[in-house]
Motif scaffolding. Structure first.
Motif, PDB file in Angstrom:
ATOM      1  N   VAL A  52       0.881  -1.165   0.000  1.00  0.00           N
ATOM      2  CA  VAL A  52       0.000   0.000   0.000  1.00  0.00           C
ATOM      3  C   VAL A  52       0.920   1.215   0.000  1.00  0.00           C
ATOM      4  N   PRO A  53       0.758   2.130  -0.952  1.00  0.00           N
ATOM      5  CA  PRO A  53       1.645   3.289  -1.031  1.00  0.00           C
ATOM      6  C   PRO A  53       1.600   4.137   0.245  1.00  0.00           C
ATOM      7  N   MET A  54       2.733   4.724   0.567  1.00  0.00           N
ATOM      8  CA  MET A  54       2.835   5.558   1.760  1.00  0.00           C
ATOM      9  C   MET A  54       1.796   6.686   1.752  1.00  0.00           C
ATOM     10  N   PRO A  55       1.553   7.377   0.616  1.00  0.00           N
ATOM     11  CA  PRO A  55       0.517   8.417   0.637  1.00  0.00           C
ATOM     12  C   PRO A  55      -0.867   7.878   1.022  1.00  0.00           C
ATOM     13  N   GLU A  56      -1.155   6.639   0.646  1.00  0.00           N
ATOM     14  CA  GLU A  56      -2.440   6.024   1.016  1.00  0.00           C
ATOM     15  C   GLU A  56      -2.498   5.775   2.523  1.00  0.00           C
ATOM     16  N   ILE A  57      -1.385   5.378   3.096  1.00  0.00           N
ATOM     17  CA  ILE A  57      -1.340   5.180   4.558  1.00  0.00           C
ATOM     18  C   ILE A  57      -1.564   6.509   5.260  1.00  0.00           C
ATOM     19  N   ALA A  58      -0.939   7.575   4.758  1.00  0.00           N
ATOM     20  CA  ALA A  58      -1.153   8.904   5.343  1.00  0.00           C
ATOM     21  C   ALA A  58      -2.623   9.296   5.255  1.00  0.00           C
ATOM     22  N   ARG A  59      -3.233   9.050   4.092  1.00  0.00           N
ATOM     23  CA  ARG A  59      -4.655   9.380   3.910  1.00  0.00           C
ATOM     24  C   ARG A  59      -5.521   8.608   4.906  1.00  0.00           C
ATOM     25  N   ARG A  60      -5.250   7.305   5.029  1.00  0.00           N
ATOM     26  CA  ARG A  60      -6.027   6.479   5.960  1.00  0.00           C
ATOM     27  C   ARG A  60      -5.845   6.922   7.409  1.00  0.00           C
ATOM     28  N   ALA A  61      -4.664   7.446   7.722  1.00  0.00           N
ATOM     29  CA  ALA A  61      -4.387   7.907   9.093  1.00  0.00           C
ATOM     30  C   ALA A  61      -4.952   9.302   9.346  1.00  0.00           C
ATOM     31  N   GLY A  62      -5.356   9.983   8.284  1.00  0.00           N
ATOM     32  CA  GLY A  62      -5.892  11.337   8.438  1.00  0.00           C
ATOM     33  C   GLY A  62      -4.817  12.374   8.674  1.00  0.00           C
ATOM     34  N   VAL A  63      -3.616  12.103   8.141  1.00  0.00           N
ATOM     35  CA  VAL A  63      -2.508  13.053   8.285  1.00  0.00           C
ATOM     36  C   VAL A  63      -1.935  13.338   6.902  1.00  0.00           C
ATOM     37  N   GLY A  64      -1.164  14.404   6.819  1.00  0.00           N
ATOM     38  CA  GLY A  64      -0.489  14.730   5.572  1.00  0.00           C
ATOM     39  C   GLY A  64       0.742  13.860   5.378  1.00  0.00           C
ATOM     40  N   GLN A  65       1.208  13.816   4.136  1.00  0.00           N
ATOM     41  CA  GLN A  65       2.397  13.026   3.846  1.00  0.00           C
ATOM     42  C   GLN A  65       3.610  13.533   4.609  1.00  0.00           C
ATOM     43  N   ALA A  66       3.704  14.839   4.794  1.00  0.00           N
ATOM     44  CA  ALA A  66       4.844  15.394   5.538  1.00  0.00           C
ATOM     45  C   ALA A  66       4.847  14.866   6.977  1.00  0.00           C
ATOM     46  N   THR A  67       3.683  14.771   7.563  1.00  0.00           N
ATOM     47  CA  THR A  67       3.588  14.237   8.931  1.00  0.00           C
ATOM     48  C   THR A  67       3.998  12.776   8.957  1.00  0.00           C
ATOM     49  N   LEU A  68       3.531  12.019   7.985  1.00  0.00           N
ATOM     50  CA  LEU A  68       3.919  10.609   7.901  1.00  0.00           C
ATOM     51  C   LEU A  68       5.432  10.476   7.823  1.00  0.00           C
ATOM     52  N   TYR A  69       6.042  11.216   6.907  1.00  0.00           N
ATOM     53  CA  TYR A  69       7.488  11.095   6.710  1.00  0.00           C
ATOM     54  C   TYR A  69       8.296  11.701   7.857  1.00  0.00           C
ATOM     55  N   ARG A  70       7.710  12.616   8.603  1.00  0.00           N
ATOM     56  CA  ARG A  70       8.397  13.155   9.783  1.00  0.00           C
ATOM     57  C   ARG A  70       8.534  12.052  10.845  1.00  0.00           C
ATOM     58  N   HIS A  71       7.512  11.217  10.960  1.00  0.00           N
ATOM     59  CA  HIS A  71       7.552  10.121  11.934  1.00  0.00           C
ATOM     60  C   HIS A  71       8.285   8.896  11.389  1.00  0.00           C
ATOM     61  N   PHE A  72       8.104   8.620  10.100  1.00  0.00           N
ATOM     62  CA  PHE A  72       8.673   7.413   9.478  1.00  0.00           C
ATOM     63  C   PHE A  72       9.282   7.809   8.140  1.00  0.00           C
ATOM     64  N   PRO A  73      10.596   7.975   8.097  1.00  0.00           N
ATOM     65  CA  PRO A  73      11.235   8.483   6.887  1.00  0.00           C
ATOM     66  C   PRO A  73      11.130   7.567   5.664  1.00  0.00           C
ATOM     67  N   ASP A  74      10.852   6.286   5.893  1.00  0.00           N
ATOM     68  CA  ASP A  74      10.718   5.370   4.757  1.00  0.00           C
ATOM     69  C   ASP A  74       9.868   4.171   5.167  1.00  0.00           C
ATOM     70  N   ARG A  75       9.572   3.323   4.199  1.00  0.00           N
ATOM     71  CA  ARG A  75       8.723   2.150   4.431  1.00  0.00           C
ATOM     72  C   ARG A  75       9.350   1.200   5.455  1.00  0.00           C
ATOM     73  N   ARG A  76      10.659   1.076   5.450  1.00  0.00           N
ATOM     74  CA  ARG A  76      11.308   0.175   6.418  1.00  0.00           C
ATOM     75  C   ARG A  76      11.052   0.632   7.851  1.00  0.00           C
ATOM     76  N   ALA A  77      11.136   1.927   8.085  1.00  0.00           N
ATOM     77  CA  ALA A  77      10.889   2.447   9.430  1.00  0.00           C
ATOM     78  C   ALA A  77       9.440   2.206   9.841  1.00  0.00           C
ATOM     79  N   LEU A  78       8.532   2.386   8.908  1.00  0.00           N
ATOM     80  CA  LEU A  78       7.116   2.148   9.208  1.00  0.00           C
ATOM     81  C   LEU A  78       6.852   0.658   9.416  1.00  0.00           C
ATOM     82  N   THR A  79       7.464  -0.182   8.605  1.00  0.00           N
ATOM     83  CA  THR A  79       7.322  -1.631   8.778  1.00  0.00           C
ATOM     84  C   THR A  79       7.830  -2.047  10.149  1.00  0.00           C
ATOM     85  N   ALA A  80       8.978  -1.522  10.550  1.00  0.00           N
ATOM     86  CA  ALA A  80       9.534  -1.856  11.868  1.00  0.00           C
ATOM     87  C   ALA A  80       8.576  -1.425  12.977  1.00  0.00           C
TER      88      ALA A  80
END
Length: 184
Positions: free
Chosen positions: A35-63
């Motif tokens: 699932v693309p990172m922008p879709e995860i941000a959308r589902r979380a109700g946050v912007g992509q910048a917020t997503l990437y501020r917390h998790f710089p890449d998919r590996r960090a989010l997977t962890a």
């Protein structure tokens, strides 16, 4: 006033992080392999910048998602009564099948991280296995390393229906008397 504003932002950041992890948990355990990172941000109700501020890449989010599941498993395993270990182990094995996309993502993590996660799972289940054995609910010859072998066996089966059958066979092999609900 500035002093009082800072904790509010921290709580907001914590809420955002939790929402991202929860959305990623759902996204990474669904049928879609990625699932693309922008879709995860959308589902979380946050912007992509917020997503990437917390998790710089998919590996960090997977962890973070794997860590979330590890904490849940450790909590449940610590509370399980010896007779219920069979059900807990079945649930863990079935979860591996359902969460195959997450497992595939986790297999891309570095080897030391993967090994650390596997050790945590085995450690979480070792105590309940030992207690189940002490109370006669699991075969006495089973060792914690057998659990890792069971996980690899289930993950090696590609078809979900075959994986469920493999789980039944593995569970019946670990617990004396097979399935207690079925007549001999």
């Amino acid at each position: 006033m500035l002093y009082g504003a800072r904790p509010a932002r921290r709580r907001d950041a914590q809420r955002n992080r939790a929402a991202i992890v929860e959305a990623a948990v759902k996204a990474m355990t669904g049928r879609a392999s990625v699932v693309p990172m922008p879709e995860i941000a959308r589902r979380a109700g946050v912007g992509q910048a917020t997503l990437y501020r917390h998790f710089p890449d998919r590996r960090a989010l997977t962890a973070a998602v794997v860590h979330h599941h590890m904490e849940r498993l450790e909590h449940h395993a610590a509370l399980v009564a010896p007779p219920a270990f069979r059900d807990l182990l079945r649930q863990v094995l079935c979860t591996l099948v359902v969460m195959r996309p997450l497992v595939l993502l986790a297999q891309r993590l570095d080897e030391s991280t993967r090994e650390r996660y596997q050790q945590r799972v085995i450690a979480a289940l070792s105590g309940p296995l030992r207690r189940a054995q002490e109370h006669g609910h699991a075969r006495p010859g089973a060792v914690p390393a057998d659990l890792a072998l069971m996980f690899r066996m289930v993950l090696s089966v590609a078809d979900a229906a075959d994986a469920e059958r493999a789980i039944d066979l593995l569970i019946d092999g670990l617990f004396p008397g097979g399935d207690e609900a079925e007549p001999p």
